[in-house]
Motif scaffolding. Structure first.
Motif, PDB file in Angstrom:
ATOM      1  N   ASN A 137      70.712  36.786  95.352  1.00 43.62           N
ATOM      2  CA  ASN A 137      70.585  35.689  94.406  1.00 43.62           C
ATOM      3  C   ASN A 137      69.294  35.862  93.597  1.00 43.62           C
ATOM      4  O   ASN A 137      68.198  35.596  94.084  1.00 43.62           O
ATOM      5  CB  ASN A 137      70.564  34.359  95.169  1.00 43.62           C
ATOM      6  CG  ASN A 137      70.464  33.163  94.250  1.00 43.62           C
ATOM      7  OD1 ASN A 137      70.255  33.303  93.041  1.00 43.62           O
ATOM      8  ND2 ASN A 137      70.609  31.984  94.816  1.00 43.62           N
ATOM      9  N   GLU A 138      69.415  36.284  92.340  1.00 43.06           N
ATOM     10  CA  GLU A 138      68.252  36.564  91.493  1.00 43.06           C
ATOM     11  C   GLU A 138      67.476  35.308  91.105  1.00 43.06           C
ATOM     12  O   GLU A 138      66.335  35.409  90.659  1.00 43.06           O
ATOM     13  CB  GLU A 138      68.685  37.306  90.231  1.00 43.06           C
ATOM     14  CG  GLU A 138      69.176  38.697  90.522  1.00 43.06           C
ATOM     15  CD  GLU A 138      69.568  39.447  89.264  1.00 43.06           C
ATOM     16  OE1 GLU A 138      68.862  39.291  88.245  1.00 43.06           O
ATOM     17  OE2 GLU A 138      70.566  40.169  89.304  1.00 43.06           O
ATOM     18  N   LYS A 139      68.062  34.146  91.281  1.00 43.89           N
ATOM     19  CA  LYS A 139      67.336  32.908  90.984  1.00 43.89           C
ATOM     20  C   LYS A 139      66.324  32.591  92.081  1.00 43.89           C
ATOM     21  O   LYS A 139      65.360  31.867  91.838  1.00 43.89           O
ATOM     22  CB  LYS A 139      68.305  31.741  90.830  1.00 43.89           C
ATOM     23  CG  LYS A 139      69.171  31.843  89.586  1.00 43.89           C
ATOM     24  CD  LYS A 139      70.099  30.667  89.476  1.00 43.89           C
ATOM     25  CE  LYS A 139      70.969  30.816  88.236  1.00 43.89           C
ATOM     26  NZ  LYS A 139      71.955  29.742  88.117  1.00 43.89           N
ATOM     27  N   GLU A 140      66.533  33.129  93.275  1.00 43.80           N
ATOM     28  CA  GLU A 140      65.642  32.844  94.397  1.00 43.80           C
ATOM     29  C   GLU A 140      64.804  34.040  94.831  1.00 43.80           C
ATOM     30  O   GLU A 140      63.743  33.857  95.422  1.00 43.80           O
ATOM     31  CB  GLU A 140      66.455  32.362  95.600  1.00 43.80           C
ATOM     32  CG  GLU A 140      67.079  31.001  95.399  1.00 43.80           C
ATOM     33  CD  GLU A 140      67.788  30.517  96.653  1.00 43.80           C
ATOM     34  OE1 GLU A 140      67.280  30.779  97.753  1.00 43.80           O
ATOM     35  OE2 GLU A 140      68.846  29.895  96.509  1.00 43.80           O
ATOM     36  N   TYR A 141      65.286  35.264  94.559  1.00 42.07           N
ATOM     37  CA  TYR A 141      64.627  36.455  95.099  1.00 42.07           C
ATOM     38  C   TYR A 141      64.323  37.485  94.027  1.00 42.07           C
ATOM     39  O   TYR A 141      65.088  37.659  93.082  1.00 42.07           O
ATOM     40  CB  TYR A 141      65.508  37.111  96.164  1.00 42.07           C
ATOM     41  CG  TYR A 141      65.777  36.211  97.340  1.00 42.07           C
ATOM     42  CD1 TYR A 141      64.822  36.037  98.344  1.00 42.07           C
ATOM     43  CD2 TYR A 141      66.984  35.515  97.452  1.00 42.07           C
ATOM     44  CE1 TYR A 141      65.065  35.213  99.416  1.00 42.07           C
ATOM     45  CE2 TYR A 141      67.227  34.678  98.520  1.00 42.07           C
ATOM     46  CZ  TYR A 141      66.266  34.525  99.501  1.00 42.07           C
ATOM     47  OH  TYR A 141      66.504  33.702 100.561  1.00 42.07           O
ATOM     48  N   ILE A 142      63.208  38.202  94.201  1.00 45.54           N
ATOM     49  CA  ILE A 142      62.860  39.346  93.371  1.00 45.54           C
ATOM     50  C   ILE A 142      63.080  40.586  94.236  1.00 45.54           C
ATOM     51  O   ILE A 142      62.553  40.660  95.351  1.00 45.54           O
ATOM     52  CB  ILE A 142      61.384  39.289  92.931  1.00 45.54           C
ATOM     53  CG1 ILE A 142      61.115  38.035  92.118  1.00 45.54           C
ATOM     54  CG2 ILE A 142      61.011  40.545  92.141  1.00 45.54           C
ATOM     55  CD1 ILE A 142      59.639  37.776  91.858  1.00 45.54           C
ATOM     56  N   TYR A 143      63.869  41.522  93.768  1.00 43.52           N
ATOM     57  CA  TYR A 143      64.137  42.743  94.514  1.00 43.52           C
ATOM     58  C   TYR A 143      64.429  43.885  93.546  1.00 43.52           C
ATOM     59  O   TYR A 143      64.633  43.667  92.352  1.00 43.52           O
ATOM     60  CB  TYR A 143      65.319  42.552  95.480  1.00 43.52           C
ATOM     61  CG  TYR A 143      66.616  42.153  94.825  1.00 43.52           C
ATOM     62  CD1 TYR A 143      67.535  43.116  94.441  1.00 43.52           C
ATOM     63  CD2 TYR A 143      66.908  40.818  94.582  1.00 43.52           C
ATOM     64  CE1 TYR A 143      68.712  42.757  93.811  1.00 43.52           C
ATOM     65  CE2 TYR A 143      68.085  40.440  93.966  1.00 43.52           C
ATOM     66  CZ  TYR A 143      68.989  41.414  93.597  1.00 43.52           C
ATOM     67  OH  TYR A 143      70.149  41.057  92.973  1.00 43.52           O
ATOM     68  N   GLN A 144      64.408  45.104  94.071  1.00 45.72           N
ATOM     69  CA  GLN A 144      64.697  46.282  93.246  1.00 45.72           C
ATOM     70  C   GLN A 144      66.195  46.382  93.039  1.00 45.72           C
ATOM     71  O   GLN A 144      66.955  46.407  93.994  1.00 45.72           O
ATOM     72  CB  GLN A 144      64.179  47.551  93.941  1.00 45.72           C
ATOM     73  CG  GLN A 144      64.426  48.819  93.180  1.00 45.72           C
ATOM     74  CD  GLN A 144      63.689  48.845  91.857  1.00 45.72           C
ATOM     75  OE1 GLN A 144      62.531  48.528  91.804  1.00 45.72           O
ATOM     76  NE2 GLN A 144      64.381  49.204  90.813  1.00 45.72           N
ATOM     77  N   LYS A 145      66.622  46.454  91.771  1.00 42.92           N
ATOM     78  CA  LYS A 145      68.061  46.538  91.477  1.00 42.92           C
ATOM     79  C   LYS A 145      68.498  47.973  91.364  1.00 42.92           C
ATOM     80  O   LYS A 145      67.795  48.851  91.051  1.00 42.92           O
ATOM     81  CB  LYS A 145      68.361  45.779  90.191  1.00 42.92           C
ATOM     82  CG  LYS A 145      68.067  44.313  90.355  1.00 42.92           C
ATOM     83  CD  LYS A 145      68.238  43.584  89.043  1.00 42.92           C
ATOM     84  CE  LYS A 145      67.748  42.174  89.251  1.00 42.92           C
ATOM     85  NZ  LYS A 145      66.963  41.650  88.240  1.00 42.92           N
TER      86      LYS A 145
END
Length: 192
Positions: free
Chosen positions: A184-192
């Protein structure tokens, strides 16, 4: 000379500034204790000359490229986790947590406004996450003792010598964790 994996995403650039794992402790100070000035392509920090009676207590800096923060006042005896004053373009004063250097502290403060949780790989042996209000604590999701982890639950403090990078969905597979709701990109920052 950064230990973070090189990527082109804005989140990784902010993470790099926020958790500068390869920086030496208090690298903002030179050997004689005098504060250095900093400049890169996007951000500049310049020391402001103050009258003698004020320079005994704090150092003031003129800033550009740090969102709308244009000025910072840092106490001379500041320690990690102490708070110093920053000033925004609308003349609003805020407290900012000292993380060892002015650049690192300001970028972490700006990123913390994002309020998303960062998914990270810590020293290549621990999969975890970092809350925006605790930028130097990695909350452990899964740790591998075989890869060198010494702690398998709770949280670990991120030291300047630690290697930290954004986690990807592949990292979740490698650590045998379900990625599911972490996507969920609204809650988490991660490598795509």
């Amino acid at each position: 000379m950064k230990n973070l994996n090189e990527t082109t995403t804005a989140e990784n650039q902010k993470l790099n500034s926020q958790i500068n794992a390869s920086a030496t402790k208090n690298n903002w100070f030179s050997a004689d204790g005098e504060k250095k000035e900093f400049s890169n392509e996007l951000q500049t920090i310049e020391k402001v000359d103050l009258p003698n009676q004020l320079s005994k207590y704090y150092t003031e800096y003129s800033l550009t490229g740090f969102d709308d923060i244009y000025r910072a006042k840092v106490g001379l005896n500041i320690a990690i986790s102490d708070v110093f004053n920053i000033y925004r373009g609308d003349e609003r004063k805020e407290g900012c947590i000292w993380l060892g250097s002015l650049e690192k502290s300001l970028n972490a403060h700006i990123l913390a406004k994002d309020e998303r949780i960062m998914l990270i790989v810590y020293n290549e042996h621990t999969l975890g996450f970092v809350f925006p209000y605790l930028p130097n604590n990695c909350q452990i999701l899964h740790a591998s003792i075989l890869r060198g982890a010494t702690k398998t639950d709770g949280s670990v403090y991120i030291n300047p010598s630690d290697k930290v990078r954004l986690a990807s969905e592949m990292d979740f597979e490698n650590f045998r964790c379900h990625f599911g709701s972490f996507g969920n990109e609204k809650e988490y920052i991660y490598q795509k």
